[in-house]
Design an enzyme around this catalytic site. Structure first.
Site, mmCIF file in Angstrom:
data_model
loop_
_atom_site.group_PDB
_atom_site.id
_atom_site.type_symbol
_atom_site.label_atom_id
_atom_site.label_comp_id
_atom_site.label_asym_id
_atom_site.label_seq_id
_atom_site.Cartn_x
_atom_site.Cartn_y
_atom_site.Cartn_z
ATOM 1 N N HIS A 162 52.395 39.251 57.891
ATOM 2 C CA HIS A 162 52.737 39.874 56.604
ATOM 3 C C HIS A 162 52.345 38.968 55.430
ATOM 4 C CE1 HIS A 162 55.183 42.834 58.818
ATOM 5 N NE2 HIS A 162 55.573 41.803 59.542
ATOM 6 N N SER A 283 30.172 32.182 37.866
ATOM 7 C CA SER A 283 30.511 33.161 36.839
ATOM 8 C C SER A 283 29.565 33.004 35.652
ATOM 9 C CB SER A 283 31.959 32.963 36.374
ATOM 10 O OG SER A 283 32.216 33.692 35.187
ATOM 11 N N LYS A 289 33.988 28.417 37.868
ATOM 12 C CA LYS A 289 34.183 29.329 38.993
ATOM 13 C C LYS A 289 33.191 29.085 40.127
ATOM 14 C CE LYS A 289 36.580 32.311 39.383
ATOM 15 N NZ LYS A 289 36.415 33.705 38.936
ATOM 16 N N GLU A 296 32.998 38.491 50.089
ATOM 17 C CA GLU A 296 33.358 39.741 49.415
ATOM 18 C C GLU A 296 32.359 40.843 49.736
ATOM 19 O OE1 GLU A 296 35.575 37.586 45.615
ATOM 20 O OE2 GLU A 296 33.554 38.398 45.389
#
Length: 468
Positions: A162, A283, A289, A296
């Site tokens: 969880h 970025s 970043k 992804e």
């Protein structure tokens, strides 16, 4: 003029009017099915040999056809084959070019053959080749996970359920959990390959071949394992496409899960690992970043593959028997998923092989509360029924929270107030290495068990590689 417009079609003789330009565009598949050029030629060569054996072609005619097909193959491989507007599909294009090269003899090649059995044969040949490549990439990813697990077997980190800290596990146990899932995918891929390896060529449009074509010869020439049993089924069945897309869907589910885990672990909040620059991007606005775009994209490509499966199921669910033009939709789905899997598997392997883990951060994330189960097991080993032991451990957690301390800071008196079975040796419970080492049963996270998993997976990979 209208009939001339139809004269360059393989089916043009029956028609007197020209095809609407919009219909031409909708009907045409040459833009994407030219990927079948080489296997289409391969199938035609085998069929020409079978026609010669059946007495339809003379030896001289066969030699001309084979020579012409070899020339066409060379043109495709060199990128100089010229597709014409009238070429509605790869079969039309190759036959049209063959006629340009050797004349009307080219018209004999299609004797007794339909595009119905031709296209499904082409697709199966393409998939046989493509699935072998996918299998190689998949096994390489599994190997990368397994070998990394062997090297980093002593690293311990929190395990989660969880998305909450649950129990300590070995980093290797995490890696192997993904490797095991992928071995099931590899097994499924082997089953798909078996179903693909059935020859449909020689089935004609639907009724079979009337020219005494030697289908066993075709099977041998094209290296299929067996021959289709029923011509009507052979030209229309796309079970193998659905099975391939289903395999791909499950594979992408597993890769998406792995990607999601690694994305979470790579965040600054977790800091368990850092991705290589080779598989990260930045970025355009925020210089600091380092984004896990590789993972992804793996995660997002799963949805793309799911959509391909759903679309083919929708195409097939309402079709009557034998061939229908709806089946033209199968190729784009297959091509897209083959390309997606080929790229995704290689990127996933690159990510796993180059990421850097932070053993320090993993160990820092381990907290005493994760040993509450171990505290219950301590009582179980003292003869306390598990349900009572579970309750006692829960009370210990609550008492520690009430006192504002961690569970390992409770005094022996505190613990004895909960259960008289606690004694001084309870201190051994609050050790993360001791915790993982108690899970010695097969599949557990003890070092001995993880080592066994690694050995078993290596053996399984060896067998799957031999069968690939």
């Amino acid at each position: 003029m209208a009939s001339e417009a139809r004269g360059d079609k393989l089916w043009g003789g029956r028609f007197s009017g020209s095809t609407d330009p919009i219909m031409e565009k909708l009907n045409s598949s040459i833009a994407y099915d030219q990927r079948l050029s080489e296997v289409d030629i391969q199938g035609s060569m085998a069929y020409a040999k079978a026609l010669e054996k059946a007495g339809i072609l003379t030896k001289t005619e066969l030699e001309k056809i084979l020579s012409g097909l070899e020339k066409i193959s060379e043109e495709w491989s060199k990128g100089v084959f010229v597709v014409k507007q009238s070429d509605e599909d790869i079969h039309t294009a190759n036959e049209r070019r063959l006629k340009e090269l050797i004349g009307d003899i080219a018209g004999k090649l299609h004797t007794g053959r339909s595009r119905n059995d031709q296209v499904v044969t082409d697709l199966k040949l393409f998939m046989k080749n493509s699935l072998s490549i996918i299998s190689t990439h998949l096994l390489q990813l599994i190997k990368t996970l397994v070998e990394r697990a062997a090297i980093e077997i002593d690293v311990i980190l929190p395990g989660y359920t969880h998305l909450q800290k649950a129990q300590p596990i070995r980093w290797s146990q995490f890696l192997l959990s993904h490797a095991v899932a992928l071995t099931r995918d590899s097994e499924r891929l082997g089953e798909v390959k078996k179903r693909i390896n059935v020859l449909p060529l020689g089935s004609g449009a639907l009724a079979g071949n009337p020219l005494d074509i030697d289908r066993e010869m075709l099977r041998s020439e094209l290296e299929f394992a067996s021959i289709s049993l029923n011509s009507m089924d052979a030209i229309s069945e796309r079970d193998f496409v659905v099975e391939f897309l289903s395999f791909a869907t499950l594979l992408m589910i597993h890769l998406s899960k792995m990607a999601e885990d690694l994305i979470i672990y790579s965040t600054s909040e977790f800091g368990f690992l850092t991705l290589s620059d080779a598989f990260s991007t930045g970025s355009s606005l925020m210089p600091q970043k380092k984004n896990p775009d590789s993972l992804e994209l793996i995660r997002s490509k799963a949805g793309r593959v799911f959509g391909r499966l759903a679309s083919i199921l929708m195409v097939l669910k309402g079709l009557p028997s034998t061939y229908n033009k709806d089946l033209q939709e199968d190729k784009e789905a297959v091509f897209d998923v083959v390309d997606t899997l080929t790229a995704v598997l290689q990127v996933a392997t690159g990510v796993i092989s180059t990421l850097q883990i932070s053993k320090e951060n993993m160990e820092k994330a381990l907290t005493p509360e994760m040993l509450a189960t171990d505290l219950a097991l301590y009582l179980v080993r003292k003869g306390v029924p598990f349900r009572q032991a579970h309750t006692a451990s829960g009370k210990a957690v609550h008492l520690a929270e009430t006192k504002g301390i961690t569970i390992n800071k409770l005094s022996l008196e505190d613990l004895k107030s909960i259960s008289p079975q606690f004694s001084s040796d309870v201190s051994q419970v609050f050790n993360f290495v001791n915790s993982v080492e108690q899970y010695t049963a097969l599949a557990g996270t003890a070092k001995s068990s993880v080592t066994t998993q690694i050995e078993q997976l290596r053996e399984l990979m060896k067998k799957q590689k031999e069968q690939a």
